[in-house]
Design a protein around this motif. Sequence first.
Motif, PDB file in Angstrom:
ATOM      1  N   VAL A 143      13.418 -54.128   6.691  1.00  0.00           N
ATOM      2  CA  VAL A 143      14.491 -53.719   7.849  1.00  0.00           C
ATOM      3  C   VAL A 143      14.293 -52.433   8.060  1.00  0.00           C
ATOM      4  CG1 VAL A 143      16.960 -53.834   8.210  1.00  0.00           C
ATOM      5  CG2 VAL A 143      15.890 -55.920   7.495  1.00  0.00           C
ATOM      6  N   VAL A 144      14.150 -51.396   6.915  1.00  0.00           N
ATOM      7  CA  VAL A 144      13.954 -50.193   7.343  1.00  0.00           C
ATOM      8  C   VAL A 144      12.983 -49.517   8.022  1.00  0.00           C
ATOM      9  CG1 VAL A 144      13.814 -47.887   6.116  1.00  0.00           C
ATOM     10  CG2 VAL A 144      15.575 -49.461   5.216  1.00  0.00           C
ATOM     11  N   VAL A 145      11.570 -50.216   7.764  1.00  0.00           N
ATOM     12  CA  VAL A 145      10.615 -50.065   8.534  1.00  0.00           C
ATOM     13  C   VAL A 145      10.734 -50.574  10.039  1.00  0.00           C
ATOM     14  CG1 VAL A 145       8.148 -50.441   8.724  1.00  0.00           C
ATOM     15  CG2 VAL A 145       9.107 -49.835   6.606  1.00  0.00           C
ATOM     16  N   ILE A 146      11.285 -51.445  10.066  1.00  0.00           N
ATOM     17  CA  ILE A 146      11.618 -52.104  11.762  1.00  0.00           C
ATOM     18  C   ILE A 146      12.464 -51.048  12.419  1.00  0.00           C
ATOM     19  CG2 ILE A 146      12.551 -53.788  13.055  1.00  0.00           C
ATOM     20  CD1 ILE A 146      11.481 -55.904  10.865  1.00  0.00           C
ATOM     21  N   ILE A 147      13.434 -50.552  11.663  1.00  0.00           N
ATOM     22  CA  ILE A 147      14.476 -49.837  12.343  1.00  0.00           C
ATOM     23  C   ILE A 147      13.590 -48.312  12.474  1.00  0.00           C
ATOM     24  CG2 ILE A 147      16.453 -48.230  12.183  1.00  0.00           C
ATOM     25  CD1 ILE A 147      17.500 -50.541  10.350  1.00  0.00           C
ATOM     26  N   ALA A 148      12.924 -47.892  11.790  1.00  0.00           N
ATOM     27  CA  ALA A 148      11.945 -46.644  12.130  1.00  0.00           C
ATOM     28  C   ALA A 148      11.111 -46.891  13.190  1.00  0.00           C
ATOM     29  CB  ALA A 148      11.184 -46.409  10.741  1.00  0.00           C
ATOM     30  N   LEU A 149      10.431 -47.922  13.254  1.00  0.00           N
ATOM     31  CA  LEU A 149       9.608 -48.157  14.302  1.00  0.00           C
ATOM     32  C   LEU A 149      10.414 -48.407  15.786  1.00  0.00           C
ATOM     33  CD1 LEU A 149       7.398 -51.243  12.793  1.00  0.00           C
ATOM     34  CD2 LEU A 149       6.812 -48.713  13.475  1.00  0.00           C
ATOM     35  N   LEU A 150      11.549 -48.959  15.635  1.00  0.00           N
ATOM     36  CA  LEU A 150      12.615 -48.968  16.733  1.00  0.00           C
ATOM     37  C   LEU A 150      12.823 -47.580  17.329  1.00  0.00           C
ATOM     38  CD1 LEU A 150      14.163 -50.550  18.605  1.00  0.00           C
ATOM     39  CD2 LEU A 150      16.035 -50.385  16.760  1.00  0.00           C
ATOM     40  N   HIS A 151      13.035 -46.542  16.386  1.00  0.00           N
ATOM     41  CA  HIS A 151      13.255 -45.197  16.658  1.00  0.00           C
ATOM     42  C   HIS A 151      11.978 -44.290  17.020  1.00  0.00           C
ATOM     43  CE1 HIS A 151      17.235 -45.974  15.176  1.00  0.00           C
ATOM     44  NE2 HIS A 151      17.781 -44.948  15.798  1.00  0.00           N
ATOM     45  N   TYR A 166       9.905 -46.045  19.011  1.00  0.00           N
ATOM     46  CA  TYR A 166       9.801 -46.665  20.285  1.00  0.00           C
ATOM     47  C   TYR A 166      10.802 -45.689  21.323  1.00  0.00           C
ATOM     48  CZ  TYR A 166      10.575 -49.778  24.388  1.00  0.00           C
ATOM     49  OH  TYR A 166      10.536 -50.203  25.603  1.00  0.00           O
ATOM     50  N   PHE A 167      11.983 -45.531  20.663  1.00  0.00           N
ATOM     51  CA  PHE A 167      12.880 -44.672  21.405  1.00  0.00           C
ATOM     52  C   PHE A 167      12.271 -43.272  21.759  1.00  0.00           C
ATOM     53  CE2 PHE A 167      16.627 -46.813  19.152  1.00  0.00           C
ATOM     54  CZ  PHE A 167      16.410 -48.036  19.880  1.00  0.00           C
ATOM     55  N   LEU A 168      11.589 -42.707  20.757  1.00  0.00           N
ATOM     56  CA  LEU A 168      10.900 -41.245  20.742  1.00  0.00           C
ATOM     57  C   LEU A 168       9.926 -41.410  22.281  1.00  0.00           C
ATOM     58  CD1 LEU A 168       9.484 -38.918  18.455  1.00  0.00           C
ATOM     59  CD2 LEU A 168       7.974 -39.935  20.219  1.00  0.00           C
ATOM     60  N   VAL A 169       9.130 -42.534  22.204  1.00  0.00           N
ATOM     61  CA  VAL A 169       8.146 -42.715  23.484  1.00  0.00           C
ATOM     62  C   VAL A 169       8.853 -42.833  24.542  1.00  0.00           C
ATOM     63  CG1 VAL A 169       6.368 -43.879  24.092  1.00  0.00           C
ATOM     64  CG2 VAL A 169       6.381 -43.528  21.686  1.00  0.00           C
ATOM     65  N   LEU A 170       9.890 -43.510  24.610  1.00  0.00           N
ATOM     66  CA  LEU A 170      10.640 -43.730  25.757  1.00  0.00           C
ATOM     67  C   LEU A 170      11.186 -42.363  26.290  1.00  0.00           C
ATOM     68  CD1 LEU A 170      12.477 -47.362  25.414  1.00  0.00           C
ATOM     69  CD2 LEU A 170      10.898 -46.412  27.069  1.00  0.00           C
ATOM     70  N   GLU A 171      11.859 -41.801  25.506  1.00  0.00           N
ATOM     71  CA  GLU A 171      12.625 -40.604  25.874  1.00  0.00           C
ATOM     72  C   GLU A 171      11.734 -39.248  25.995  1.00  0.00           C
ATOM     73  OE1 GLU A 171      16.532 -41.915  23.730  1.00  0.00           O
ATOM     74  OE2 GLU A 171      15.416 -40.613  22.478  1.00  0.00           O
ATOM     75  N   ALA A 203      16.440 -35.714  27.564  1.00  0.00           N
ATOM     76  CA  ALA A 203      15.947 -36.973  26.922  1.00  0.00           C
ATOM     77  C   ALA A 203      14.801 -36.379  26.013  1.00  0.00           C
ATOM     78  CB  ALA A 203      15.350 -37.745  27.928  1.00  0.00           C
ATOM     79  N   ALA A 204      14.289 -35.429  26.178  1.00  0.00           N
ATOM     80  CA  ALA A 204      13.080 -35.320  25.371  1.00  0.00           C
ATOM     81  C   ALA A 204      13.665 -34.574  23.940  1.00  0.00           C
ATOM     82  CB  ALA A 204      12.036 -34.232  26.088  1.00  0.00           C
ATOM     83  N   ASN A 205      14.681 -33.996  24.075  1.00  0.00           N
ATOM     84  CA  ASN A 205      15.278 -33.377  22.938  1.00  0.00           C
ATOM     85  C   ASN A 205      15.840 -34.830  22.039  1.00  0.00           C
ATOM     86  OD1 ASN A 205      16.413 -31.561  20.965  1.00  0.00           O
ATOM     87  ND2 ASN A 205      18.266 -31.469  22.167  1.00  0.00           N
ATOM     88  N   GLN A 206      16.375 -35.691  22.786  1.00  0.00           N
ATOM     89  CA  GLN A 206      17.131 -36.798  22.174  1.00  0.00           C
ATOM     90  C   GLN A 206      15.988 -37.424  21.407  1.00  0.00           C
ATOM     91  OE1 GLN A 206      20.285 -38.780  24.138  1.00  0.00           O
ATOM     92  NE2 GLN A 206      18.918 -40.735  24.042  1.00  0.00           N
ATOM     93  N   GLY A 207      14.697 -37.501  22.131  1.00  0.00           N
ATOM     94  CA  GLY A 207      13.507 -38.246  21.626  1.00  0.00           C
ATOM     95  C   GLY A 207      13.119 -37.525  20.284  1.00  0.00           C
ATOM     96  N   LEU A 208      13.002 -36.164  20.358  1.00  0.00           N
ATOM     97  CA  LEU A 208      12.818 -35.852  19.171  1.00  0.00           C
ATOM     98  C   LEU A 208      13.807 -35.958  17.970  1.00  0.00           C
ATOM     99  CD1 LEU A 208      10.626 -33.629  17.981  1.00  0.00           C
ATOM    100  CD2 LEU A 208      12.285 -31.800  18.590  1.00  0.00           C
ATOM    101  N   TYR A 209      15.042 -36.058  18.126  1.00  0.00           N
ATOM    102  CA  TYR A 209      15.814 -36.463  17.120  1.00  0.00           C
ATOM    103  C   TYR A 209      15.534 -37.899  16.465  1.00  0.00           C
ATOM    104  CZ  TYR A 209      18.776 -32.325  17.370  1.00  0.00           C
ATOM    105  OH  TYR A 209      19.143 -30.968  17.645  1.00  0.00           O
ATOM    106  N   ASN A 210      15.225 -38.617  17.355  1.00  0.00           N
ATOM    107  CA  ASN A 210      14.684 -40.031  17.124  1.00  0.00           C
ATOM    108  C   ASN A 210      13.392 -40.172  16.054  1.00  0.00           C
ATOM    109  OD1 ASN A 210      16.719 -42.122  18.086  1.00  0.00           O
ATOM    110  ND2 ASN A 210      16.182 -41.303  20.031  1.00  0.00           N
ATOM    111  N   GLY A 211      12.553 -39.256  16.653  1.00  0.00           N
ATOM    112  CA  GLY A 211      11.540 -39.224  15.482  1.00  0.00           C
ATOM    113  C   GLY A 211      11.800 -38.490  14.196  1.00  0.00           C
ATOM    114  N   PHE A 212      12.960 -37.732  14.148  1.00  0.00           N
ATOM    115  CA  PHE A 212      13.151 -37.357  12.854  1.00  0.00           C
ATOM    116  C   PHE A 212      13.765 -38.307  11.962  1.00  0.00           C
ATOM    117  CE2 PHE A 212      13.745 -32.838  14.711  1.00  0.00           C
ATOM    118  CZ  PHE A 212      12.383 -32.571  14.403  1.00  0.00           C
ATOM    119  N   LEU A 213      14.708 -38.985  12.803  1.00  0.00           N
ATOM    120  CA  LEU A 213      15.336 -40.395  12.057  1.00  0.00           C
ATOM    121  C   LEU A 213      14.281 -41.384  11.569  1.00  0.00           C
ATOM    122  CD1 LEU A 213      18.318 -41.051  14.365  1.00  0.00           C
ATOM    123  CD2 LEU A 213      18.398 -40.235  12.146  1.00  0.00           C
TER     124      LEU A 213
END
Length: 117
Positions: free
Chosen positions: A8-16, A18-23, A50-60
């Motif tokens: 589940v943790v890895v799936i959530i990481a992959l989801l984030h 994906y958010f990074l790529v989108l943003e 959005a790019a800044n938000q994507g970067l934060y998702n990458g850190f998560l």
Amino acid sequence: MQIASTVVVVIIALLHLYFLVLEMFLWEKPAGLRAFSQTRESARASRVLAANQGLYNGFLAAGLVWGAFAGASGLGIRLFFLICVLVAGVYGGLTAGRKILFIQALPALVGIILVIL
């Protein structure tokens, strides 16, 4: 239970990721416009944010992957980053769009429960 929580943790990481790529990369492209229900004009005006938000998702995502593969010593790391995702998801759900509660906050809550068990 540890395997389930790691999955589940890895799936959530992959989801984030994906958010990074989108943003960061697809914000003004058709996929990004659809995902965030935006017009080309509003996307263009908000692309830096959005790019800044994507970067934060990458850190998560990085923190979740770190915690997932740190073994027993990663418990605190997993919990910390899952709580960060949960807080961000609740905040986003209350301020930006209710579906964020289901896309981001709910998976984080499930992850927290599994990690604790």
